[in-house]
Scaffold this motif. Structure first.
Motif, mmCIF file in Angstrom:
data_model
loop_
_atom_site.group_PDB
_atom_site.id
_atom_site.type_symbol
_atom_site.label_atom_id
_atom_site.label_comp_id
_atom_site.label_asym_id
_atom_site.label_seq_id
_atom_site.Cartn_x
_atom_site.Cartn_y
_atom_site.Cartn_z
ATOM 1 N N ASP A 97 0.389 -1.403 0.187
ATOM 2 C CA ASP A 97 0.200 0.240 0.117
ATOM 3 C C ASP A 97 0.437 1.654 0.376
ATOM 4 N N ASP A 98 2.247 1.383 0.067
ATOM 5 C CA ASP A 98 2.927 2.365 -0.011
ATOM 6 C C ASP A 98 2.705 2.786 -1.255
ATOM 7 N N ALA A 99 3.066 4.325 -1.346
ATOM 8 C CA ALA A 99 3.135 5.593 -2.940
ATOM 9 C C ALA A 99 3.643 6.176 -2.014
ATOM 10 N N TRP A 100 3.518 7.672 -3.279
ATOM 11 C CA TRP A 100 4.422 8.979 -2.770
ATOM 12 C C TRP A 100 2.865 9.236 -2.909
ATOM 13 N N CYS A 101 2.602 10.955 -2.494
ATOM 14 C CA CYS A 101 1.603 11.869 -2.705
ATOM 15 C C CYS A 101 2.451 12.380 -4.280
ATOM 16 N N GLU A 102 1.592 12.864 -5.215
ATOM 17 C CA GLU A 102 2.060 14.318 -5.942
ATOM 18 C C GLU A 102 0.936 14.864 -6.499
ATOM 19 N N ASP A 103 -0.164 15.423 -5.709
ATOM 20 C CA ASP A 103 -0.984 15.640 -5.453
ATOM 21 C C ASP A 103 -0.464 17.051 -5.153
ATOM 22 N N PRO A 104 -0.553 18.558 -5.758
ATOM 23 C CA PRO A 104 0.070 19.575 -4.615
ATOM 24 C C PRO A 104 -0.557 20.040 -3.992
ATOM 25 N N GLN A 105 -2.434 19.819 -3.887
ATOM 26 C CA GLN A 105 -3.196 20.112 -3.190
ATOM 27 C C GLN A 105 -3.490 19.491 -1.988
ATOM 28 N N ASP A 106 -2.898 17.795 -2.053
ATOM 29 C CA ASP A 106 -2.348 17.751 -1.339
ATOM 30 C C ASP A 106 -1.936 17.930 0.181
ATOM 31 N N ARG A 107 -2.249 17.641 1.583
ATOM 32 C CA ARG A 107 -1.275 18.110 2.646
ATOM 33 C C ARG A 107 -0.740 16.938 3.161
ATOM 34 N N ARG A 108 -0.146 15.533 1.930
ATOM 35 C CA ARG A 108 0.673 14.702 2.349
ATOM 36 C C ARG A 108 1.508 15.548 0.911
ATOM 37 N N TYR A 109 1.548 16.053 0.038
ATOM 38 C CA TYR A 109 2.157 16.671 -0.856
ATOM 39 C C TYR A 109 3.479 16.092 -1.192
ATOM 40 N N ARG A 114 0.082 5.789 2.963
ATOM 41 C CA ARG A 114 -0.052 4.136 2.658
ATOM 42 C C ARG A 114 -1.885 5.022 1.933
ATOM 43 N N ARG A 115 -1.382 3.690 0.490
ATOM 44 C CA ARG A 115 -2.393 4.427 -0.164
ATOM 45 C C ARG A 115 -3.738 2.757 -0.725
ATOM 46 N N SER A 116 -5.026 3.758 -0.385
ATOM 47 C CA SER A 116 -5.996 2.514 -0.996
ATOM 48 C C SER A 116 -6.589 2.712 -2.223
ATOM 49 N N ALA A 117 -6.932 1.488 -2.585
ATOM 50 C CA ALA A 117 -6.689 0.744 -3.911
ATOM 51 C C ALA A 117 -8.164 1.896 -4.942
ATOM 52 N N ASN A 118 -8.365 2.811 -4.723
ATOM 53 C CA ASN A 118 -9.026 3.796 -5.387
ATOM 54 C C ASN A 118 -7.892 5.628 -5.022
ATOM 55 N N GLU A 119 -7.444 5.527 -3.850
ATOM 56 C CA GLU A 119 -6.643 6.520 -4.266
ATOM 57 C C GLU A 119 -5.644 6.917 -5.749
ATOM 58 N N PRO A 120 -5.476 8.803 -6.081
ATOM 59 C CA PRO A 120 -4.350 9.057 -6.597
ATOM 60 C C PRO A 120 -2.804 8.807 -5.743
ATOM 61 N N GLY A 121 -1.776 8.701 -6.384
ATOM 62 C CA GLY A 121 -0.002 8.939 -6.196
ATOM 63 C C GLY A 121 0.416 7.829 -6.430
ATOM 64 N N ASP A 122 1.285 8.274 -7.096
ATOM 65 C CA ASP A 122 2.887 7.016 -7.263
ATOM 66 C C ASP A 122 3.532 6.312 -6.534
ATOM 67 N N ARG A 123 2.694 4.472 -6.880
ATOM 68 C CA ARG A 123 2.786 3.403 -6.104
ATOM 69 C C ARG A 123 3.975 3.644 -6.041
ATOM 70 N N LEU A 124 4.983 2.515 -5.215
ATOM 71 C CA LEU A 124 5.891 2.491 -4.499
ATOM 72 C C LEU A 124 5.943 0.765 -5.149
ATOM 73 N N ARG A 125 4.966 -0.361 -4.910
ATOM 74 C CA ARG A 125 5.662 -1.463 -5.047
ATOM 75 C C ARG A 125 4.886 -1.779 -6.883
ATOM 76 N N ARG A 126 5.397 -1.676 -7.707
ATOM 77 C CA ARG A 126 5.448 -1.246 -9.408
ATOM 78 C C ARG A 126 6.068 -2.985 -9.678
ATOM 79 N N ALA A 127 5.400 -3.035 -10.830
ATOM 80 C CA ALA A 127 5.521 -4.634 -11.967
ATOM 81 C C ALA A 127 6.691 -4.696 -12.410
ATOM 82 N N ASP A 128 7.175 -3.257 -12.637
ATOM 83 C CA ASP A 128 8.551 -3.654 -13.664
ATOM 84 C C ASP A 128 10.170 -3.015 -13.513
ATOM 85 N N GLY A 129 9.888 -3.234 -12.100
ATOM 86 C CA GLY A 129 10.994 -4.090 -11.045
ATOM 87 C C GLY A 129 11.673 -2.166 -10.780
#
Length: 192
Positions: A97-109, A114-129
């Motif tokens: 569930d780890d992600a990085w906030c890229e939304d300048p309007q979000d306080r977590r920018y 921790r990202r839920s399934a429907n939340e935007p953000g750059d997922r840190l767990r990627r399939a491409d390695g």
């Protein structure tokens, strides 16, 4: 110095921790703004940069790698894919569930969250390695300014050193070598 002294000296050298590098330098490759070189002590490694090259005035989504002086913060790594890399940096496992906030309007920018399934953000767990090992750097952290760029990391490169969205990317073996030699006091100088 006798043979016994030499053997003892060699044993001490092998068991000593590697000395952390004071600085590493990143620069563009002439004629290729999205590729460059990383210089770290004896290591000179080819790298991928942001598609817009190195930019002094980094903005969210511009594809630029920020110019400036930075420090590494921590290593994020995929424990489900790799053994823990040797490093002098603090280490954190990447969870599903780890992600990085890229939304300048979000306080977590420009922070991990921790990202839920429907939340935007750059997922840190990627399939491409590409994010199997990530060095988080302190770009846009003190002060953190909305819109000045987020998720600027040092991570694994795509084949052929294809451009990044703004991070620095290098071969996995070079990244492991770098991890052995940097700590949170190492300066990262990114210049054009």
């Amino acid at each position: 110095m006798g043979i016994g002294d030499r053997a003892e000296n060699l044993t001490k050298q092998r068991t000593m921790k590697p000395t952390a590098l004071r600085s590493i330098r990143v620069s563009t490759r002439p004629g290729r703004k999205s590729q460059g070189w990383l210089f770290a002590g004896p290591l000179t490694a080819p790298i991928a940069l942001g598609r817009s090259g190195i930019k002094a005035d980094k903005r969210e989504g511009d594809g630029g790698t920020p110019r400036g002086r930075f420090r590494p913060v921590r290593l994020w790594w995929r424990a489900d894919r790799l053994p823990r890399p040797r490093t002098l940096l603090p280490v954190r496992r990447i969870g599903p569930d780890d992600a990085w906030c890229e939304d300048p309007q979000d306080r977590r920018y420009n922070h991990a969250f921790r990202r839920s399934a429907n939340e935007p953000g750059d997922r840190l767990r990627r399939a491409d390695g590409l994010y199997d090992m990530i060095i988080e750097i302190d770009h846009n952290t003190r002060p953190r300014v909305a819109g000045r760029g987020s998720a600027v990391f040092i991570h694994v490169a795509r084949p052929g050193f294809a451009p990044t969205a703004g991070s620095i990317a290098l071969r996995a073996e070079h990244l492991k070598n770098l991890l052995n030699r940097i700590n949170s006091k190492t300066r990262i100088l990114i210049q054009s």
